[in-house]
Design a protein around this motif. Sequence first.
Motif, PDB file in Angstrom:
ATOM      1  N   GLY A 163       0.827  -1.189   0.000  1.00  0.00           N
ATOM      2  CA  GLY A 163       0.000   0.000   0.000  1.00  0.00           C
ATOM      3  C   GLY A 163       0.869   1.250   0.000  1.00  0.00           C
ATOM      4  N   VAL A 164       0.333   2.378  -0.481  1.00  0.00           N
ATOM      5  CA  VAL A 164       1.107   3.606  -0.604  1.00  0.00           C
ATOM      6  C   VAL A 164       0.334   4.806  -0.053  1.00  0.00           C
ATOM      7  CG1 VAL A 164       2.353   5.161  -2.175  1.00  0.00           C
ATOM      8  CG2 VAL A 164       2.164   2.713  -2.730  1.00  0.00           C
ATOM      9  N   ILE A 165       1.055   5.658   0.693  1.00  0.00           N
ATOM     10  CA  ILE A 165       0.574   6.978   1.094  1.00  0.00           C
ATOM     11  C   ILE A 165       1.659   7.983   0.734  1.00  0.00           C
ATOM     12  CG2 ILE A 165       0.085   8.498   3.066  1.00  0.00           C
ATOM     13  CD1 ILE A 165      -1.240   6.167   4.472  1.00  0.00           C
ATOM     14  N   LEU A 166       1.272   9.125   0.159  1.00  0.00           N
ATOM     15  CA  LEU A 166       2.219  10.191  -0.141  1.00  0.00           C
ATOM     16  C   LEU A 166       2.076  11.318   0.884  1.00  0.00           C
ATOM     17  CD1 LEU A 166       1.740  10.578  -4.029  1.00  0.00           C
ATOM     18  CD2 LEU A 166       3.508   9.249  -2.839  1.00  0.00           C
ATOM     19  N   ILE A 167       3.199  11.983   1.184  1.00  0.00           N
ATOM     20  CA  ILE A 167       3.196  13.212   1.982  1.00  0.00           C
ATOM     21  C   ILE A 167       3.716  14.322   1.089  1.00  0.00           C
ATOM     22  CG2 ILE A 167       4.133  14.426   3.983  1.00  0.00           C
ATOM     23  CD1 ILE A 167       4.493  11.719   5.345  1.00  0.00           C
ATOM     24  N   ASP A 168       2.928  15.371   0.877  1.00  0.00           N
ATOM     25  CA  ASP A 168       3.362  16.424  -0.032  1.00  0.00           C
ATOM     26  C   ASP A 168       4.319  17.394   0.679  1.00  0.00           C
ATOM     27  OD1 ASP A 168       1.768  18.228   1.399  1.00  0.00           O
ATOM     28  OD2 ASP A 168       0.224  18.383  -0.146  1.00  0.00           O
ATOM     29  N   PRO A 169       4.911  18.356  -0.028  1.00  0.00           N
ATOM     30  CA  PRO A 169       5.930  19.238   0.564  1.00  0.00           C
ATOM     31  C   PRO A 169       5.398  20.077   1.730  1.00  0.00           C
ATOM     32  CG  PRO A 169       6.062  19.324  -1.818  1.00  0.00           C
ATOM     33  CD  PRO A 169       4.806  18.578  -1.489  1.00  0.00           C
ATOM     34  N   GLN A 170       6.310  20.505   2.602  1.00  0.00           N
ATOM     35  CA  GLN A 170       5.921  21.401   3.681  1.00  0.00           C
ATOM     36  C   GLN A 170       5.775  22.826   3.174  1.00  0.00           C
ATOM     37  OE1 GLN A 170       9.158  20.158   3.563  1.00  0.00           O
ATOM     38  NE2 GLN A 170      10.567  21.541   4.626  1.00  0.00           N
ATOM     39  N   PHE A 171       4.954  23.572   3.889  1.00  0.00           N
ATOM     40  CA  PHE A 171       4.850  24.999   3.637  1.00  0.00           C
ATOM     41  C   PHE A 171       5.824  25.731   4.559  1.00  0.00           C
ATOM     42  CE2 PHE A 171       3.263  29.154   4.876  1.00  0.00           C
ATOM     43  CZ  PHE A 171       2.930  29.731   3.672  1.00  0.00           C
ATOM     44  N   TYR A 172       6.434  26.786   4.066  1.00  0.00           N
ATOM     45  CA  TYR A 172       7.218  27.693   4.914  1.00  0.00           C
ATOM     46  C   TYR A 172       7.109  29.079   4.292  1.00  0.00           C
ATOM     47  CZ  TYR A 172      10.939  26.698   1.465  1.00  0.00           C
ATOM     48  OH  TYR A 172      11.677  26.531   0.316  1.00  0.00           O
ATOM     49  N   PRO A 173       7.243  30.132   5.075  1.00  0.00           N
ATOM     50  CA  PRO A 173       6.902  31.483   4.597  1.00  0.00           C
ATOM     51  C   PRO A 173       7.578  31.894   3.302  1.00  0.00           C
ATOM     52  CG  PRO A 173       7.147  31.503   6.968  1.00  0.00           C
ATOM     53  CD  PRO A 173       7.558  30.128   6.513  1.00  0.00           C
ATOM     54  N   ARG A 201      -1.757  16.073   3.311  1.00  0.00           N
ATOM     55  CA  ARG A 201      -1.584  17.423   2.774  1.00  0.00           C
ATOM     56  C   ARG A 201      -0.849  18.310   3.798  1.00  0.00           C
ATOM     57  NH1 ARG A 201      -6.611  19.976   0.242  1.00  0.00           N
ATOM     58  NH2 ARG A 201      -5.036  20.990  -1.052  1.00  0.00           N
ATOM     59  N   ARG A 202       0.420  18.053   3.931  1.00  0.00           N
ATOM     60  CA  ARG A 202       1.256  18.804   4.861  1.00  0.00           C
ATOM     61  C   ARG A 202       1.290  20.294   4.503  1.00  0.00           C
ATOM     62  NH1 ARG A 202       7.696  17.841   5.627  1.00  0.00           N
ATOM     63  NH2 ARG A 202       7.464  17.286   3.435  1.00  0.00           N
ATOM     64  N   PHE A 203       1.400  20.596   3.228  1.00  0.00           N
ATOM     65  CA  PHE A 203       1.464  21.985   2.775  1.00  0.00           C
ATOM     66  C   PHE A 203       0.241  22.754   3.248  1.00  0.00           C
ATOM     67  CE2 PHE A 203       0.643  25.413  -0.208  1.00  0.00           C
ATOM     68  CZ  PHE A 203       1.895  25.995  -0.392  1.00  0.00           C
ATOM     69  N   GLU A 204      -0.934  22.197   3.022  1.00  0.00           N
ATOM     70  CA  GLU A 204      -2.170  22.882   3.380  1.00  0.00           C
ATOM     71  C   GLU A 204      -2.313  23.019   4.888  1.00  0.00           C
ATOM     72  OE1 GLU A 204      -5.773  24.920   2.930  1.00  0.00           O
ATOM     73  OE2 GLU A 204      -4.079  24.565   1.584  1.00  0.00           O
ATOM     74  N   ARG A 205      -1.932  21.978   5.633  1.00  0.00           N
ATOM     75  CA  ARG A 205      -2.018  22.051   7.098  1.00  0.00           C
ATOM     76  C   ARG A 205      -1.137  23.187   7.620  1.00  0.00           C
ATOM     77  NH1 ARG A 205      -5.717  20.422  10.004  1.00  0.00           N
ATOM     78  NH2 ARG A 205      -5.473  18.166   9.851  1.00  0.00           N
ATOM     79  N   MET A 206       0.101  23.278   7.113  1.00  0.00           N
ATOM     80  CA  MET A 206       1.024  24.305   7.589  1.00  0.00           C
ATOM     81  C   MET A 206       0.623  25.692   7.085  1.00  0.00           C
ATOM     82  SD  MET A 206       4.632  22.203   7.301  1.00  0.00           S
ATOM     83  CE  MET A 206       5.598  23.358   8.288  1.00  0.00           C
ATOM     84  N   ARG A 207       0.066  25.755   5.893  1.00  0.00           N
ATOM     85  CA  ARG A 207      -0.403  27.051   5.373  1.00  0.00           C
ATOM     86  C   ARG A 207      -1.549  27.579   6.230  1.00  0.00           C
ATOM     87  NH1 ARG A 207      -4.076  29.522   2.326  1.00  0.00           N
ATOM     88  NH2 ARG A 207      -5.377  27.646   2.291  1.00  0.00           N
ATOM     89  N   ARG A 208      -2.405  26.694   6.667  1.00  0.00           N
ATOM     90  CA  ARG A 208      -3.502  27.110   7.536  1.00  0.00           C
ATOM     91  C   ARG A 208      -2.966  27.610   8.872  1.00  0.00           C
ATOM     92  NH1 ARG A 208      -8.665  22.981   6.847  1.00  0.00           N
ATOM     93  NH2 ARG A 208      -8.819  23.095   4.579  1.00  0.00           N
ATOM     94  N   ALA A 209      -1.864  27.012   9.330  1.00  0.00           N
ATOM     95  CA  ALA A 209      -1.254  27.474  10.578  1.00  0.00           C
ATOM     96  C   ALA A 209      -0.772  28.909  10.431  1.00  0.00           C
ATOM     97  CB  ALA A 209      -0.096  26.559  10.961  1.00  0.00           C
TER      98      ALA A 209
END
Length: 255
Positions: A163-173, A201-209
């Motif tokens: 099975g596969v799960i992807l983690i997308d890029p992190q957000f940073y300012p 969706r790491r990018f979206e989670r951090m962008r919301r932060a």
Amino acid sequence: MKHRVFAAVLCAAASFAGFSGSLRAETLLTEIGCGGGMVEGPGGAVTLPARALDDGSFDVLMIGSSSTAGVGSGVDLAYPAVSGHLLAERLGDAASVRVVPRGVGGERADGALARLAREIEDTRPDLLVWQVGTNDAVSDVTLDALQATVTRGIAMARDAGIGVILIDPQFYPRVASNPRYSEVVEMIDRLGDETGVPVVRRFERMRRAEILGPDQMNALLAKDAFHMSPLGHECLARDLTAMILSTAALDPRLN
């Protein structure tokens, strides 16, 4: 039932417990929404091989770059160790899990693909978690080349019955106004939809932060304002754990 819990997960438990016990840290994690109210995203359900469902045990290979290697937090507080601890805690006697982190700092997707077959052979996992795209997004790799690489990696894992799960890029300012970086994130999310692979969706989670405020954003980043802090790793671990438990058919008692 097999009882196989990766040693690093157990080592992380003591240090993790002290960190997560901070009222301020827990407040920030709650404000950001880590692990709760999953960021709606692309992809489908994780399909685990039958051997992983026989007794509820499964092995997870986590491959990626500096985040997977624990840069910004240290190995014991990086998301592979913390998610392994969270899974073991959440599943209890219903299942056992072994997490094997294989992170190489600065590596692009083609580097991970080049060693993926060997890592699969060495670890024989039931689930592949691939943290991918950040170093490609800040380099000269084309979108087409990156998409082809990730597609090949997904196919390689599936051909091996994993099975596969992807983690997308992190957000940073510094990437807030970088269209190239956003295009990479969008491509990975789109590829998740096209292949039926869930994407954390790491990018979206951090962008919301960041939208919440500087305290929340800064808490997720290390001193270099690029890599994730221990709190950032814990946030990612909570989201990854929630995705595994909500999409993978581990045990009917967990649904």
